[in-house]
Design an enzyme around this catalytic site. Sequence first.
Site, PDB file in Angstrom:
ATOM      1  N   GLU A  52      -3.331   4.580  -1.304  1.00  0.00           N
ATOM      2  CA  GLU A  52      -2.869   5.302  -2.499  1.00  0.00           C
ATOM      3  C   GLU A  52      -1.526   5.973  -2.242  1.00  0.00           C
ATOM      4  O   GLU A  52      -1.193   6.334  -1.128  1.00  0.00           O
ATOM      5  CB  GLU A  52      -3.916   6.348  -2.937  1.00  0.00           C
ATOM      6  CG  GLU A  52      -4.145   7.498  -1.979  1.00  0.00           C
ATOM      7  CD  GLU A  52      -5.103   7.158  -0.848  1.00  0.00           C
ATOM      8  OE1 GLU A  52      -5.349   5.975  -0.600  1.00  0.00           O
ATOM      9  OE2 GLU A  52      -5.569   8.108  -0.187  1.00  0.00           O
ATOM     10  N   LYS A  53      -0.749   6.130  -3.338  1.00  0.00           N
ATOM     11  CA  LYS A  53       0.575   6.762  -3.243  1.00  0.00           C
ATOM     12  C   LYS A  53       0.445   8.261  -3.494  1.00  0.00           C
ATOM     13  O   LYS A  53      -0.604   8.738  -3.908  1.00  0.00           O
ATOM     14  CB  LYS A  53       1.501   6.152  -4.298  1.00  0.00           C
ATOM     15  CG  LYS A  53       1.495   4.652  -4.332  1.00  0.00           C
ATOM     16  CD  LYS A  53       2.670   4.125  -3.549  1.00  0.00           C
ATOM     17  CE  LYS A  53       2.706   2.621  -3.511  1.00  0.00           C
ATOM     18  NZ  LYS A  53       2.540   1.993  -4.802  1.00  0.00           N
ATOM     19  N   ALA A  54       1.569   8.970  -3.324  1.00  0.00           N
ATOM     20  CA  ALA A  54       1.546  10.436  -3.384  1.00  0.00           C
ATOM     21  C   ALA A  54       0.907  11.001  -4.670  1.00  0.00           C
ATOM     22  O   ALA A  54       0.045  11.888  -4.562  1.00  0.00           O
ATOM     23  CB  ALA A  54       2.958  10.977  -3.203  1.00  0.00           C
ATOM     24  N   ARG A  56      14.540  10.127  -2.601  1.00  0.00           N
ATOM     25  CA  ARG A  56      14.820   8.920  -3.388  1.00  0.00           C
ATOM     26  C   ARG A  56      14.674   9.231  -4.871  1.00  0.00           C
ATOM     27  O   ARG A  56      13.749   9.920  -5.275  1.00  0.00           O
ATOM     28  CB  ARG A  56      13.877   7.778  -3.007  1.00  0.00           C
ATOM     29  CG  ARG A  56      14.181   6.520  -3.785  1.00  0.00           C
ATOM     30  CD  ARG A  56      13.293   5.363  -3.397  1.00  0.00           C
ATOM     31  NE  ARG A  56      13.557   4.880  -2.075  1.00  0.00           N
ATOM     32  CZ  ARG A  56      12.624   4.409  -1.258  1.00  0.00           C
ATOM     33  NH1 ARG A  56      11.375   4.394  -1.631  1.00  0.00           N
ATOM     34  NH2 ARG A  56      12.941   3.965  -0.068  1.00  0.00           N
ATOM     35  N   GLY A  95       0.847  -1.184   0.000  1.00  0.00           N
ATOM     36  CA  GLY A  95       0.000   0.000   0.000  1.00  0.00           C
ATOM     37  C   GLY A  95       0.868   1.214   0.000  1.00  0.00           C
ATOM     38  O   GLY A  95       2.078   1.112  -0.175  1.00  0.00           O
ATOM     39  N   TYR A 153       8.384  -3.886   4.985  1.00  0.00           N
ATOM     40  CA  TYR A 153       8.047  -4.155   3.575  1.00  0.00           C
ATOM     41  C   TYR A 153       9.333  -4.270   2.761  1.00  0.00           C
ATOM     42  O   TYR A 153       9.498  -5.187   1.942  1.00  0.00           O
ATOM     43  CB  TYR A 153       7.160  -3.015   3.069  1.00  0.00           C
ATOM     44  CG  TYR A 153       6.947  -2.963   1.577  1.00  0.00           C
ATOM     45  CD1 TYR A 153       6.064  -3.824   0.931  1.00  0.00           C
ATOM     46  CD2 TYR A 153       7.612  -2.013   0.788  1.00  0.00           C
ATOM     47  CE1 TYR A 153       5.862  -3.752  -0.448  1.00  0.00           C
ATOM     48  CE2 TYR A 153       7.410  -1.938  -0.581  1.00  0.00           C
ATOM     49  CZ  TYR A 153       6.539  -2.807  -1.189  1.00  0.00           C
ATOM     50  OH  TYR A 153       6.347  -2.732  -2.550  1.00  0.00           O
ATOM     51  N   ASN A 167       8.160   3.784  -7.307  1.00  0.00           N
ATOM     52  CA  ASN A 167       6.946   4.642  -7.363  1.00  0.00           C
ATOM     53  C   ASN A 167       6.258   4.659  -8.721  1.00  0.00           C
ATOM     54  O   ASN A 167       6.384   5.619  -9.485  1.00  0.00           O
ATOM     55  CB  ASN A 167       7.295   6.094  -6.996  1.00  0.00           C
ATOM     56  CG  ASN A 167       7.653   6.228  -5.550  1.00  0.00           C
ATOM     57  OD1 ASN A 167       7.023   5.640  -4.682  1.00  0.00           O
ATOM     58  ND2 ASN A 167       8.695   7.001  -5.275  1.00  0.00           N
ATOM     59  N   ALA A 227      12.138  -0.217  -4.647  1.00  0.00           N
ATOM     60  CA  ALA A 227      13.172   0.736  -4.212  1.00  0.00           C
ATOM     61  C   ALA A 227      13.231   0.817  -2.685  1.00  0.00           C
ATOM     62  O   ALA A 227      14.205   1.336  -2.135  1.00  0.00           O
ATOM     63  CB  ALA A 227      12.877   2.118  -4.785  1.00  0.00           C
ATOM     64  N   LYS A 263      11.001  -7.572   0.855  1.00  0.00           N
ATOM     65  CA  LYS A 263      11.356  -7.551  -0.574  1.00  0.00           C
ATOM     66  C   LYS A 263      12.803  -8.034  -0.761  1.00  0.00           C
ATOM     67  O   LYS A 263      13.118  -8.733  -1.725  1.00  0.00           O
ATOM     68  CB  LYS A 263      11.209  -6.141  -1.150  1.00  0.00           C
ATOM     69  CG  LYS A 263       9.771  -5.714  -1.380  1.00  0.00           C
ATOM     70  CD  LYS A 263       9.126  -6.503  -2.505  1.00  0.00           C
ATOM     71  CE  LYS A 263       7.768  -5.974  -2.894  1.00  0.00           C
ATOM     72  NZ  LYS A 263       7.028  -6.912  -3.774  1.00  0.00           N
TER      73      LYS A 263
HETATM   74  P1  NAD Z   1      -1.405  -3.716  -5.957  1.00  0.00           P
HETATM   75  O1  NAD Z   1      -1.636  -3.734  -4.488  1.00  0.00           O
HETATM   76  O2  NAD Z   1      -2.321  -2.921  -6.813  1.00  0.00           O
HETATM   77  O3  NAD Z   1      -1.352  -5.189  -6.530  1.00  0.00           O
HETATM   78  C1  NAD Z   1      -0.937  -6.290  -5.758  1.00  0.00           C
HETATM   79  C2  NAD Z   1      -1.996  -7.332  -5.906  1.00  0.00           C
HETATM   80  O4  NAD Z   1      -1.598  -8.489  -5.158  1.00  0.00           O
HETATM   81  C3  NAD Z   1      -3.363  -6.902  -5.341  1.00  0.00           C
HETATM   82  O5  NAD Z   1      -4.355  -6.941  -6.343  1.00  0.00           O
HETATM   83  C4  NAD Z   1      -3.628  -7.905  -4.241  1.00  0.00           C
HETATM   84  O6  NAD Z   1      -4.994  -8.274  -4.119  1.00  0.00           O
HETATM   85  C5  NAD Z   1      -2.786  -9.082  -4.690  1.00  0.00           C
HETATM   86  N1  NAD Z   1      -2.523  -9.964  -3.567  1.00  0.00           N
HETATM   87  C6  NAD Z   1      -2.122  -9.628  -2.310  1.00  0.00           C
HETATM   88  N2  NAD Z   1      -2.050 -10.708  -1.534  1.00  0.00           N
HETATM   89  C7  NAD Z   1      -2.424 -11.753  -2.325  1.00  0.00           C
HETATM   90  C8  NAD Z   1      -2.570 -13.137  -2.074  1.00  0.00           C
HETATM   91  N3  NAD Z   1      -2.343 -13.656  -0.865  1.00  0.00           N
HETATM   92  N4  NAD Z   1      -2.966 -13.942  -3.096  1.00  0.00           N
HETATM   93  C9  NAD Z   1      -3.225 -13.426  -4.328  1.00  0.00           C
HETATM   94  N5  NAD Z   1      -3.105 -12.110  -4.616  1.00  0.00           N
HETATM   95  C10 NAD Z   1      -2.711 -11.298  -3.613  1.00  0.00           C
HETATM   96  O7  NAD Z   1       0.104  -3.238  -6.164  1.00  0.00           O
HETATM   97  P2  NAD Z   1       0.876  -2.799  -7.493  1.00  0.00           P
HETATM   98  O8  NAD Z   1       1.136  -1.341  -7.381  1.00  0.00           O
HETATM   99  O9  NAD Z   1       0.186  -3.333  -8.688  1.00  0.00           O
HETATM  100  O10 NAD Z   1       2.266  -3.538  -7.265  1.00  0.00           O
HETATM  101  C11 NAD Z   1       2.568  -4.797  -7.858  1.00  0.00           C
HETATM  102  C12 NAD Z   1       3.900  -5.292  -7.315  1.00  0.00           C
HETATM  103  O11 NAD Z   1       4.926  -4.319  -7.552  1.00  0.00           O
HETATM  104  C13 NAD Z   1       3.917  -5.541  -5.792  1.00  0.00           C
HETATM  105  O12 NAD Z   1       4.674  -6.691  -5.536  1.00  0.00           O
HETATM  106  C14 NAD Z   1       4.609  -4.333  -5.232  1.00  0.00           C
HETATM  107  O13 NAD Z   1       5.249  -4.611  -4.011  1.00  0.00           O
HETATM  108  C15 NAD Z   1       5.601  -4.013  -6.341  1.00  0.00           C
HETATM  109  N6  NAD Z   1       5.977  -2.585  -6.334  1.00  0.00           N
HETATM  110  C16 NAD Z   1       5.071  -1.646  -6.700  1.00  0.00           C
HETATM  111  C17 NAD Z   1       5.425  -0.299  -6.676  1.00  0.00           C
HETATM  112  C18 NAD Z   1       4.450   0.766  -7.071  1.00  0.00           C
HETATM  113  O14 NAD Z   1       4.839   1.945  -7.033  1.00  0.00           O
HETATM  114  N7  NAD Z   1       3.223   0.458  -7.439  1.00  0.00           N
HETATM  115  C19 NAD Z   1       6.721   0.073  -6.275  1.00  0.00           C
HETATM  116  C20 NAD Z   1       7.618  -0.916  -5.897  1.00  0.00           C
HETATM  117  C21 NAD Z   1       7.240  -2.257  -5.949  1.00  0.00           C
END
Ligand code: NAD
Length: 323
Positions: free
Chosen positions: A193-195, A285, A78, A151, A180, A121, A155
Amino acid sequence: MAPRKVLVCGAGGFIGAHLVRHLKRNGSWVRGVDLKRPEFSVTAADDFRIADLSRQDECAGVFDRHFDCVFQLAADMGGAGYIFTGDNDANVMHSSASINLNVLESATRHGIDRIFYSSSACVYPEHNQLDPENTVTSEDSVYPAAPDSEYGWEKLFGERLYLAFNRNAGMNNRIARYHNIFGPEGTWKGGREKAPAALCRKIAEAPDGGTIEIWGDGEQTRSFLYIDECIEGTLRLADSDFEGPVNIGSEEMVTINQLARLIMEIAGKKLAIRHVPGPLGVRGRNSDNRLIRERLGWAPDDHLAKGIEATYRWIYDQAKGKS
Ligand code: NAD
């Protein structure tokens, strides 16, 4: 990426839903899996399974065949309001670690040798991100490790786990550190939600001449990568012979105050900013794209304003109930 049979874990999430759409466009057969369906659009997947990947039996059920590639994006995550307060640490660590362990076990059972893993990151040490003007995020600066959140620690464990399977199980896993990511169909309210999305919402909802709140003094710096470039980097890395970990992020660093002013400009609104206490994450960052340029011959280079414009319009419509 050449068309193939693909599994996208986390296909109901922001990046996953976009990724599925891109994979379908290039002719792949796609199975998506998530706890939920995408919130803002109908999934483009050929087959979509609702399953909890942190449960071994449910994860095994999704891997009932061979896939040429698995994109593992599922994670309990999140925005700052979710991962930096400390209140959700046990859930974040336990569920995301279980997902990765289960996915690897199921994949190896079916002879799947390529998993793309989305790290973050947030793995980088906090002490390298105290000066907002001079942050260090070269990939090798991650050790000695000191992420600022559980978190980030989880990772880092995930990265090591996928690399260990490369070494010991003959896999060809690929690891990206996303910085991000933002864009339409991302969470824009509710606390996760993010910034960029939070600011777009606040600015869309504020009456002209009103005031918006920003956590901290707004001088903390970040870079933000538009979803389309994130997907392009993801597909390029998944297809490459470079295992990573490698940054997928933008090098266009801005302060949160600058980001807010950019969105106000796009919205055509003049608003005052009130700075209030709130969870912040690291002080500064930016993405360091030297390695991705060197190894993939590519790096994101679109301007922030372009992606923010599309995102603001989408959030404006959501906030006004037009979609
Ligand atoms: P998101 O939260 O929209 O998507 C993650 C999805 O994983 C969600 O739909 C959630 O329901 C699903 N999920 C969580 N637990 C689960 C489980 N037990 N079984 C099945 N599904 C499950 O996030 P996102 O922004 O789409 O990010 C996707 C990936 O990228 C994540 O691993 C996140 O850590 C990584 N990431 C994202 C960002 C970013 O800025 N969005 C930055 C760094 C890393």
